[in-house]
Design a protein around this motif. Sequence first.
Motif, PDB file in Angstrom:
ATOM      1  N   UNK A  37       0.832  -1.208  -0.079  1.00  0.00           N
ATOM      2  CA  UNK A  37       0.015   0.049  -0.029  1.00  0.00           C
ATOM      3  C   UNK A  37       0.943   1.145   0.105  1.00  0.00           C
ATOM      4  N   UNK A  38       2.072   1.202   0.732  1.00  0.00           N
ATOM      5  CA  UNK A  38       2.788   2.458   0.732  1.00  0.00           C
ATOM      6  C   UNK A  38       3.933   2.620  -0.422  1.00  0.00           C
ATOM      7  N   UNK A  39       4.320   1.322  -1.024  1.00  0.00           N
ATOM      8  CA  UNK A  39       5.234   1.727  -1.880  1.00  0.00           C
ATOM      9  C   UNK A  39       4.481   1.953  -3.323  1.00  0.00           C
ATOM     10  N   UNK A  40       3.354   1.468  -3.754  1.00  0.00           N
ATOM     11  CA  UNK A  40       2.462   1.779  -4.723  1.00  0.00           C
ATOM     12  C   UNK A  40       3.073   1.318  -5.853  1.00  0.00           C
ATOM     13  N   UNK A  41       3.492   1.915  -6.968  1.00  0.00           N
ATOM     14  CA  UNK A  41       4.039   1.319  -8.126  1.00  0.00           C
ATOM     15  C   UNK A  41       5.315   2.152  -8.420  1.00  0.00           C
ATOM     16  N   UNK A  42       5.888   2.470  -7.384  1.00  0.00           N
ATOM     17  CA  UNK A  42       7.270   3.331  -7.546  1.00  0.00           C
ATOM     18  C   UNK A  42       8.431   2.310  -7.214  1.00  0.00           C
ATOM     19  N   UNK A  43       9.372   2.062  -8.150  1.00  0.00           N
ATOM     20  CA  UNK A  43      10.325   1.394  -7.761  1.00  0.00           C
ATOM     21  C   UNK A  43      11.313   1.805  -6.611  1.00  0.00           C
ATOM     22  N   UNK A  44      11.596   3.130  -6.657  1.00  0.00           N
ATOM     23  CA  UNK A  44      12.263   3.917  -5.502  1.00  0.00           C
ATOM     24  C   UNK A  44      11.746   3.767  -4.220  1.00  0.00           C
ATOM     25  N   UNK A  45      10.321   3.712  -4.057  1.00  0.00           N
ATOM     26  CA  UNK A  45       9.834   3.452  -2.786  1.00  0.00           C
ATOM     27  C   UNK A  45      10.016   2.100  -2.370  1.00  0.00           C
ATOM     28  N   UNK A  46       9.985   1.240  -3.331  1.00  0.00           N
ATOM     29  CA  UNK A  46      10.073  -0.232  -3.221  1.00  0.00           C
ATOM     30  C   UNK A  46      11.545  -0.515  -2.623  1.00  0.00           C
ATOM     31  N   UNK A  47      12.591  -0.072  -3.243  1.00  0.00           N
ATOM     32  CA  UNK A  47      13.812  -0.297  -2.901  1.00  0.00           C
ATOM     33  C   UNK A  47      14.255   0.236  -1.638  1.00  0.00           C
ATOM     34  N   UNK A  48      13.531   1.406  -1.209  1.00  0.00           N
ATOM     35  CA  UNK A  48      13.935   1.855   0.106  1.00  0.00           C
ATOM     36  C   UNK A  48      13.069   1.190   1.359  1.00  0.00           C
ATOM     37  N   UNK A  49      11.888   0.546   0.842  1.00  0.00           N
ATOM     38  CA  UNK A  49      11.155  -0.278   1.519  1.00  0.00           C
ATOM     39  C   UNK A  49      11.625  -1.695   2.044  1.00  0.00           C
ATOM     40  N   UNK A  50      12.480  -2.138   1.167  1.00  0.00           N
ATOM     41  CA  UNK A  50      13.424  -3.413   0.975  1.00  0.00           C
ATOM     42  C   UNK A  50      14.162  -3.270   2.357  1.00  0.00           C
ATOM     43  N   UNK A  51      15.187  -1.970   2.351  1.00  0.00           N
ATOM     44  CA  UNK A  51      16.135  -1.743   3.304  1.00  0.00           C
ATOM     45  C   UNK A  51      15.318  -1.690   4.601  1.00  0.00           C
ATOM     46  N   UNK A  52      14.244  -0.934   4.596  1.00  0.00           N
ATOM     47  CA  UNK A  52      13.662  -0.768   5.946  1.00  0.00           C
ATOM     48  C   UNK A  52      13.170  -2.016   6.752  1.00  0.00           C
ATOM     49  N   UNK A  53      12.457  -2.890   5.663  1.00  0.00           N
ATOM     50  CA  UNK A  53      11.851  -4.151   6.127  1.00  0.00           C
ATOM     51  C   UNK A  53      13.103  -4.969   6.649  1.00  0.00           C
ATOM     52  N   UNK A  54      14.172  -5.098   5.795  1.00  0.00           N
ATOM     53  CA  UNK A  54      15.078  -6.010   6.171  1.00  0.00           C
ATOM     54  C   UNK A  54      15.846  -5.573   7.472  1.00  0.00           C
ATOM     55  N   UNK A  55      15.937  -4.344   7.784  1.00  0.00           N
ATOM     56  CA  UNK A  55      16.647  -3.805   8.734  1.00  0.00           C
ATOM     57  C   UNK A  55      15.661  -4.017  10.131  1.00  0.00           C
ATOM     58  N   UNK A  56      14.722  -4.121   9.892  1.00  0.00           N
ATOM     59  CA  UNK A  56      13.695  -4.404  11.116  1.00  0.00           C
ATOM     60  C   UNK A  56      13.702  -5.929  11.084  1.00  0.00           C
ATOM     61  N   UNK A  57      13.690  -6.634  10.098  1.00  0.00           N
ATOM     62  CA  UNK A  57      13.277  -8.263  10.427  1.00  0.00           C
ATOM     63  C   UNK A  57      14.740  -8.634  11.061  1.00  0.00           C
ATOM     64  N   UNK A  76      16.605  -7.818  13.186  1.00  0.00           N
ATOM     65  CA  UNK A  76      16.661  -7.864  14.559  1.00  0.00           C
ATOM     66  C   UNK A  76      16.717  -9.053  15.329  1.00  0.00           C
ATOM     67  N   UNK A  77      16.138 -10.191  14.565  1.00  0.00           N
ATOM     68  CA  UNK A  77      16.080 -11.248  15.417  1.00  0.00           C
ATOM     69  C   UNK A  77      17.351 -12.027  15.070  1.00  0.00           C
ATOM     70  N   UNK A  78      18.397 -11.508  14.522  1.00  0.00           N
ATOM     71  CA  UNK A  78      19.913 -12.094  14.330  1.00  0.00           C
ATOM     72  C   UNK A  78      19.712 -13.214  13.460  1.00  0.00           C
ATOM     73  N   UNK A  79      18.896 -13.649  12.711  1.00  0.00           N
ATOM     74  CA  UNK A  79      18.935 -14.900  11.986  1.00  0.00           C
ATOM     75  C   UNK A  79      18.849 -14.461  10.551  1.00  0.00           C
ATOM     76  N   UNK A  80      20.007 -14.875   9.761  1.00  0.00           N
ATOM     77  CA  UNK A  80      19.929 -14.249   8.093  1.00  0.00           C
ATOM     78  C   UNK A  80      18.903 -15.290   7.574  1.00  0.00           C
ATOM     79  N   UNK A  81      18.593 -16.491   7.767  1.00  0.00           N
ATOM     80  CA  UNK A  81      17.722 -17.335   7.000  1.00  0.00           C
ATOM     81  C   UNK A  81      16.276 -17.022   7.174  1.00  0.00           C
TER      82      UNK A  81
END
Length: 428
Positions: free
Chosen positions: A88-108, A110-115
């Motif tokens: 819903x937040x990235x819409x159809x914008x690749x820039x928002x999608x790539x930025x969202x990728x970093x934000x989500x990966x950084x958050x997730x 935090x569990x310390x497990x790459x897999x």
Amino acid sequence: MLSFLGFFMIGLFMLFIMMKKLTPLTALVLIPVAIATLAGYGPDLGPMMKKGVQDIAFTGVMLIFAILYFSLMIDTGLFEPLVRLIRRNVGNDPIKTTLGTVALTTLVSLDGDGSSTYLIVVAALLPVYKKQGIKPLVLTCLIMLSGGIMNILPWGGPTARVMSSLQLGHSDIFVPMIPVMAIGIVWVFIVAYILGYYEKKRIAKEGKNDEYTESTIQMDEDNTLRRPKLIWVNLILTLVLLSTMILDVIPLGIAFMLAFCFASVINYPKLKDQQKIIGKHAGNALSVAGMIFGAGIFTGILNGTGIMQAMGTSAINIIPHSWNNALSSITAIFSVPLTFFLTNDAYYFGILPIVEATGEQLGVASDILGRASLVGQASHLLSPLVPSTYLLVSLAGVEFADHLRYTLKWAIGSSIIMLFAALALGII
């Protein structure tokens, strides 16, 4: 001689997989066996390989059941609210999608497990990338860059090894690294913007990308397996699992095994549904497990022949004595190639003590050298010796060699940024 054999072996390995002459699995097994046999270690290869596989076996068990558990949770729809929020937040914008990728990966992460991070983030964002036509290599690149920096968390592995090897606490090693990590994450957001911008321009000019392989079909939704009424039960079970992981209550592989069994029975009481889940994801789990055991043979031979230790020692010995005053900077710089070509165990338990002993003679504090040794983690996850890397490329449907070529320059950039940040802040 041993160090030459080691660098030659790894160079040959990298050459074959980057030229796509061998699969990573066959290269991991055949190249060290061939080189070690020619070097006269043939009679001793059996015990070396056995020990290497034994050392990595529990990691294999953990990854197999981590894949099965989080794949099951993806099938039940546990992450659907998160996916909908991102879409819903990235819409159809690749820039928002790539930025969202970093934000989500950084958050997730935090569990310390790459897999588990790879499973969750790829499941959430791969459909978005496919819909927008963004190259899947952008996804694997940004996940790896973000995960590499977050891997410095104390429960992520490398920092724990440093603290154990140098007998220091997290306040000595990890806490001073927090601002360096923050700067590293800012850099990754910049990379995400750059890649998103170029993808947006490319899509407008050339049309959507069509690089996805058949392996990505496994990520498509199967609504018959959704369990929306059990979302809170599954969330609580996952939080308990993550808490167990962080607190190290029981071994991680056992925790995932128990969690998978509980989740199977709770969500799919019928035997045929449980069999369907296992059958659906067994191929992916076994594929990754094969890579892991192949890596076990590779490192088993390197360790058993003494090649690993010789490689590290020779790398330390080439430093001119006139550079001794810059030992911490040298340690940080060399941590990039050393943590790429060596396992974390080999580097932090085999090489770092040598560096510490050298620093002791020169009056360089152990905590400074310990923090310097973590700079290379920004690119460590790209190493072919990291088992979970094969999970990432498998889930995204890309070739490891393509991922390596595409991501390497950005990963080196992350290490350089973190090095300058650590120097500017006086961390090392």
